[in-house]
Motif scaffolding. Structure first.
Motif, PDB file in Angstrom:
ATOM      1  N   ASP A 127       0.830  -1.200   0.000  1.00 56.42           N
ATOM      2  CA  ASP A 127       0.000   0.000   0.000  1.00 56.42           C
ATOM      3  C   ASP A 127       0.870   1.258   0.000  1.00 56.42           C
ATOM      4  O   ASP A 127       0.544   2.235  -0.671  1.00 56.42           O
ATOM      5  CB  ASP A 127      -0.944  -0.003   1.205  1.00 56.42           C
ATOM      6  N   ARG A 130       2.088   1.668  -3.525  1.00 51.58           N
ATOM      7  CA  ARG A 130       0.985   2.133  -4.375  1.00 51.58           C
ATOM      8  C   ARG A 130       0.733   3.625  -4.169  1.00 51.58           C
ATOM      9  O   ARG A 130       0.582   4.385  -5.124  1.00 51.58           O
ATOM     10  CB  ARG A 130      -0.283   1.333  -4.060  1.00 51.58           C
ATOM     11  N   ASN A 131       0.710   4.061  -2.909  1.00 53.56           N
ATOM     12  CA  ASN A 131       0.446   5.467  -2.622  1.00 53.56           C
ATOM     13  C   ASN A 131       1.607   6.369  -3.015  1.00 53.56           C
ATOM     14  O   ASN A 131       1.392   7.512  -3.403  1.00 53.56           O
ATOM     15  CB  ASN A 131       0.084   5.649  -1.148  1.00 53.56           C
ATOM     16  N   THR A 132       2.818   5.876  -2.938  1.00 55.66           N
ATOM     17  CA  THR A 132       3.975   6.651  -3.383  1.00 55.66           C
ATOM     18  C   THR A 132       3.875   6.917  -4.879  1.00 55.66           C
ATOM     19  O   THR A 132       4.166   8.016  -5.347  1.00 55.66           O
ATOM     20  CB  THR A 132       5.289   5.912  -3.057  1.00 55.66           C
ATOM     21  N   LEU A 134       1.218   7.219  -6.655  1.00 59.87           N
ATOM     22  CA  LEU A 134       0.145   8.158  -6.991  1.00 59.87           C
ATOM     23  C   LEU A 134       0.642   9.593  -6.994  1.00 59.87           C
ATOM     24  O   LEU A 134       0.118  10.446  -7.696  1.00 59.87           O
ATOM     25  CB  LEU A 134      -1.026   8.009  -6.023  1.00 59.87           C
ATOM     26  N   SER A 139      -1.528  11.180  -0.900  1.00 59.42           N
ATOM     27  CA  SER A 139      -1.005   9.822  -1.073  1.00 59.42           C
ATOM     28  C   SER A 139       0.396   9.690  -0.486  1.00 59.42           C
ATOM     29  O   SER A 139       0.741   8.642   0.059  1.00 59.42           O
ATOM     30  CB  SER A 139      -1.021   9.411  -2.542  1.00 59.42           C
ATOM     31  N   ARG A 142      -0.138   9.266   3.226  1.00 55.40           N
ATOM     32  CA  ARG A 142      -0.617   7.904   3.508  1.00 55.40           C
ATOM     33  C   ARG A 142       0.508   6.886   3.334  1.00 55.40           C
ATOM     34  O   ARG A 142       0.635   5.944   4.111  1.00 55.40           O
ATOM     35  CB  ARG A 142      -1.788   7.551   2.597  1.00 55.40           C
ATOM     36  N   ALA A 143       1.346   7.082   2.319  1.00 58.48           N
ATOM     37  CA  ALA A 143       2.476   6.174   2.093  1.00 58.48           C
ATOM     38  C   ALA A 143       3.425   6.193   3.288  1.00 58.48           C
ATOM     39  O   ALA A 143       3.888   5.144   3.743  1.00 58.48           O
ATOM     40  CB  ALA A 143       3.220   6.550   0.814  1.00 58.48           C
ATOM     41  N   ARG A 146       1.716   4.303   6.146  1.00 62.20           N
ATOM     42  CA  ARG A 146       1.728   2.856   5.889  1.00 62.20           C
ATOM     43  C   ARG A 146       3.137   2.287   6.067  1.00 62.20           C
ATOM     44  O   ARG A 146       3.314   1.189   6.586  1.00 62.20           O
ATOM     45  CB  ARG A 146       1.223   2.543   4.483  1.00 62.20           C
TER      46      ARG A 146
END
Length: 178
Positions: A127, A130-132, A134, A139, A142-143, A146
């Motif tokens: 995750d 994935r957020n990195t 974006l 994001s 969030r990265a 996570r």
């Protein structure tokens, strides 16, 4: 104990590292889960959907494992093995949020289960990646969150099973500057 990272030869990409991790998953996670199920005493009569889902998962037929893994959760919602298997199936079907939700439930039920803690930590790493990618402010925040959660979980997984290499491999990859 000697701790080391899997090193990808110079010039190789993160994709090569991901391939090494996926190969290790095939070698360790699915056999670990099938061993847990065997010792947990999953009988064909008692948990038919679980056995069916596991059979398909071990064959790499993730779409076919989807329905029986969901049925196994409905049948036994507090079974951490069913939750972990469901998390793996959802991950392979590109439903990362649902995978995280199931792995999180497994950790809530048994916070000392190596398979549950490691799986959630590994999914948090995915995750974070994935957020990195974006590449928005939200994001990236969030990265970072996570990544921090993943580090804590992988350290805990390593404490639960210090003889298992995968938590350390992921921790090394989280800190790899490449």
């Amino acid at each position: 104990m000697l701790y080391h990272c899997l090193q990808v030869p110079a010039g190789e990409t993160k994709a090569a590292q991901q391939e090494v991790i996926e190969d290790m998953l095939k070698l360790f996670v699915i056999p670990l889960l099938s061993g847990v199920l065997f010792f947990a005493g999953c009988s064909p009569q008692k948990e038919q959907p679980m056995n069916t889902a596991l059979k398909y998962a071990m064959a790499g037929e993730w779409a076919k494992a989807d329905r029986p893994s969901a049925e196994a959760i409905l049948k036994t919602p507090d079974n951490i093995n069913a939750l972990i298997l469901r998390a793996l199936v959802c991950e392979k079907l590109d439903r990362l949020d649902e995978a995280i939700e199931n792995a999180y439930k497994a950790v809530v039920i048994d916070s000392n289960s190596f398979a549950a803690v490691y799986t959630l930590g590994r999914l948090y790493v995915s995750d974070a990646v994935r957020n990195t990618l974006l590449n928005t402010n939200a994001s990236r925040r969030r990265a970072a969150l996570r990544r921090s959660e993943a580090i804590n979980l992988l350290i805990k997984a390593n404490r639960i099973r210090s003889d298992h290499p995968l938590p350390l491999v992921l921790l090394c990859n989280l800190h790899d500057p490449r």
